[in-house]
Every structure is written in structure tokens, then in C-alpha cells.
Design a protein around this motif. Structure first.
Motif, PDB file in Angstrom:
ATOM      1  N   PHE A  93      51.610  42.691  46.391  1.00 21.18           N
ATOM      2  CA  PHE A  93      50.405  43.411  45.969  1.00 21.18           C
ATOM      3  C   PHE A  93      49.472  43.612  47.155  1.00 21.18           C
ATOM      4  O   PHE A  93      48.893  44.699  47.313  1.00 21.18           O
ATOM      5  CB  PHE A  93      49.694  42.658  44.846  1.00 21.18           C
ATOM      6  N   GLN A  94      49.321  42.595  47.991  1.00 22.31           N
ATOM      7  CA  GLN A  94      48.470  42.717  49.166  1.00 22.31           C
ATOM      8  C   GLN A  94      48.954  43.857  50.060  1.00 22.31           C
ATOM      9  O   GLN A  94      48.149  44.660  50.539  1.00 22.31           O
ATOM     10  CB  GLN A  94      48.471  41.414  49.969  1.00 22.31           C
ATOM     11  N   TYR A 133      47.427  42.503  37.791  1.00 18.87           N
ATOM     12  CA  TYR A 133      46.554  42.192  38.914  1.00 18.87           C
ATOM     13  C   TYR A 133      45.189  42.778  38.601  1.00 18.87           C
ATOM     14  O   TYR A 133      45.069  43.975  38.331  1.00 18.87           O
ATOM     15  CB  TYR A 133      47.102  42.799  40.208  1.00 18.87           C
ATOM     16  N   THR A 134      44.163  41.926  38.609  1.00 13.29           N
ATOM     17  CA  THR A 134      42.801  42.355  38.343  1.00 13.29           C
ATOM     18  C   THR A 134      41.976  42.107  39.592  1.00 13.29           C
ATOM     19  O   THR A 134      41.862  40.973  40.054  1.00 13.29           O
ATOM     20  CB  THR A 134      42.207  41.578  37.153  1.00 13.29           C
ATOM     21  N   VAL A 135      41.394  43.172  40.148  1.00 16.37           N
ATOM     22  CA  VAL A 135      40.599  43.079  41.366  1.00 16.37           C
ATOM     23  C   VAL A 135      39.130  43.234  40.997  1.00 16.37           C
ATOM     24  O   VAL A 135      38.730  44.258  40.434  1.00 16.37           O
ATOM     25  CB  VAL A 135      41.006  44.172  42.388  1.00 16.37           C
ATOM     26  N   ASP A 136      38.329  42.204  41.292  1.00 10.46           N
ATOM     27  CA  ASP A 136      36.887  42.214  41.049  1.00 10.46           C
ATOM     28  C   ASP A 136      36.198  41.925  42.380  1.00 10.46           C
ATOM     29  O   ASP A 136      35.986  40.774  42.748  1.00 10.46           O
ATOM     30  CB  ASP A 136      36.527  41.171  39.994  1.00 10.46           C
ATOM     31  N   LEU A 137      35.857  42.982  43.105  1.00  7.07           N
ATOM     32  CA  LEU A 137      35.327  42.833  44.456  1.00  7.07           C
ATOM     33  C   LEU A 137      33.930  42.230  44.503  1.00  7.07           C
ATOM     34  O   LEU A 137      33.599  41.497  45.426  1.00  7.07           O
ATOM     35  CB  LEU A 137      35.322  44.190  45.178  1.00  7.07           C
ATOM     36  N   ASP A 138      33.094  42.535  43.514  1.00  7.65           N
ATOM     37  CA  ASP A 138      31.715  42.066  43.563  1.00  7.65           C
ATOM     38  C   ASP A 138      31.420  40.888  42.637  1.00  7.65           C
ATOM     39  O   ASP A 138      30.288  40.424  42.555  1.00  7.65           O
ATOM     40  CB  ASP A 138      30.739  43.212  43.288  1.00  7.65           C
ATOM     41  N   GLY A 139      32.423  40.383  41.950  1.00  7.44           N
ATOM     42  CA  GLY A 139      32.256  39.186  41.120  1.00  7.44           C
ATOM     43  C   GLY A 139      31.421  39.374  39.870  1.00  7.44           C
ATOM     44  O   GLY A 139      30.930  38.409  39.294  1.00  7.44           O
ATOM     45  N   ARG A 192      42.689  47.442  37.937  1.00  8.10           N
ATOM     46  CA  ARG A 192      43.689  46.667  37.202  1.00  8.10           C
ATOM     47  C   ARG A 192      45.019  47.360  37.398  1.00  8.10           C
ATOM     48  O   ARG A 192      45.113  48.579  37.272  1.00  8.10           O
ATOM     49  CB  ARG A 192      43.342  46.599  35.713  1.00  8.10           C
ATOM     50  N   ALA A 193      46.037  46.573  37.727  1.00 10.45           N
ATOM     51  CA  ALA A 193      47.356  47.142  37.998  1.00 10.45           C
ATOM     52  C   ALA A 193      48.435  46.313  37.324  1.00 10.45           C
ATOM     53  O   ALA A 193      48.261  45.118  37.078  1.00 10.45           O
ATOM     54  CB  ALA A 193      47.598  47.200  39.506  1.00 10.45           C
ATOM     55  N   LEU A 194      49.545  46.962  37.049  1.00 11.51           N
ATOM     56  CA  LEU A 194      50.726  46.319  36.483  1.00 11.51           C
ATOM     57  C   LEU A 194      51.808  46.344  37.544  1.00 11.51           C
ATOM     58  O   LEU A 194      52.084  47.378  38.145  1.00 11.51           O
ATOM     59  CB  LEU A 194      51.208  47.075  35.244  1.00 11.51           C
ATOM     60  N   GLY A 195      52.410  45.187  37.796  1.00 11.85           N
ATOM     61  CA  GLY A 195      53.530  45.096  38.716  1.00 11.85           C
ATOM     62  C   GLY A 195      54.801  44.831  37.935  1.00 11.85           C
ATOM     63  O   GLY A 195      54.898  43.851  37.195  1.00 11.85           O
ATOM     64  N   ILE A 196      55.764  45.722  38.066  1.00 14.45           N
ATOM     65  CA  ILE A 196      57.042  45.597  37.361  1.00 14.45           C
ATOM     66  C   ILE A 196      58.109  46.348  38.150  1.00 14.45           C
ATOM     67  O   ILE A 196      57.809  47.368  38.774  1.00 14.45           O
ATOM     68  CB  ILE A 196      56.939  46.124  35.907  1.00 14.45           C
ATOM     69  N   PHE A 197      59.338  45.835  38.155  1.00 17.32           N
ATOM     70  CA  PHE A 197      60.442  46.437  38.910  1.00 17.32           C
ATOM     71  C   PHE A 197      60.082  46.609  40.389  1.00 17.32           C
ATOM     72  O   PHE A 197      60.501  47.572  41.023  1.00 17.32           O
ATOM     73  CB  PHE A 197      60.862  47.783  38.325  1.00 17.32           C
ATOM     74  N   GLY A 198      59.269  45.706  40.935  1.00 18.16           N
ATOM     75  CA  GLY A 198      58.913  45.762  42.344  1.00 18.16           C
ATOM     76  C   GLY A 198      57.927  46.863  42.704  1.00 18.16           C
ATOM     77  O   GLY A 198      57.718  47.149  43.867  1.00 18.16           O
TER      78      GLY A 198
END
Length: 106
Positions: A26-27, A78-84, A91-97
Motif C-alpha cells: 500500500f505504501q 486501508y483507511t488514511v486519516d492525515l489530520d486525525g 479508503r481503499a480495498l486491497g485484493i488480488f494484489g
């Protein structure tokens, strides 16, 4: 016929589990995305491309501090909260690479 179906389902399940993306993947994907976004807002000069790559690399290196990964064995969110502020910017879904954007705040 039933045993063939179970074998196929087992193989598909195994592939899903094996291809569930990691935080490191993801990074890398996030860094590439940021690089592309920065390049899209600037000219195509050499300096601009290098600055975009640096920005993407810095974002990728630090994104795990702002990201929550939830693994469901066959896929991850994956949930990204940059400012807290508890309102995720991405928000993203990771599947099948691969990664698929579910929701993105501008």
C-alpha cells in the motif's frame, strides 16, 4: 462434480489469501499515486519530475503513520486519516494484489 467445485473454491481462496496486499505494498502504491498527482499539476521539466518523485517517496515512507489496515484474510481495507479528525481522506480495498479506491475526500 462436487469435489471438483470444492477444489476450485479452495484454489481461489488460496490465491485470494496469498495475494492479500501488505501495508508495504500500500505504501508503494500510495507513493506512486502521489507522484502522479504532483506530476499532473506541474510542467514536465526534469526538476518537476524529480520533485514529484521525492514528494511521492516521502509520502509513501510516512503514510503508515496515518493509515489503519484491517485484514480480512482474503482482502484488506486501508483507511488514511492525515489530520486525525476521524474523517478519512482515503479508503481503499486491497485484493488480488491491487488497490481500489472506495472513498476519497478532496
Amino acid at each position: 462434480m462436487r469435489s471438483l467445485t470444492l477444489v476450485v473454491l479452495g484454489i481461489v481462496l488460496g490465491i485470494l489469501i496469498w495475494s492479500n496486499p501488505t501495508m508495504q505494498a500500500f505504501q508503494q502504491s500510495f507513493g506512486e499515486r502521489i507522484t502522479q498527482q504532483i506530476q499532473g499539476t506541474q510542467d514536465d521539466g526534469w526538476l518537476e519530475r524529480q520533485a514529484a518523485r521525492l514528494g511521492g517517496a516521502l509520502a509513501a515512507e510516512n503514510i503508515d503513520r496515518f493509515t489503519t489496515r484491517r485484514s480480512y484474510l482474503i482482502a484488506s481495507t486501508y483507511t488514511v486519516d492525515l489530520d486525525g479528525d476521524k474523517t478519512p481522506e482515503l479508503r481503499a480495498l486491497g485484493i488480488f494484489g491491487r488497490f481500489f479506491t472506495l472513498d476519497e475526500q478532496s
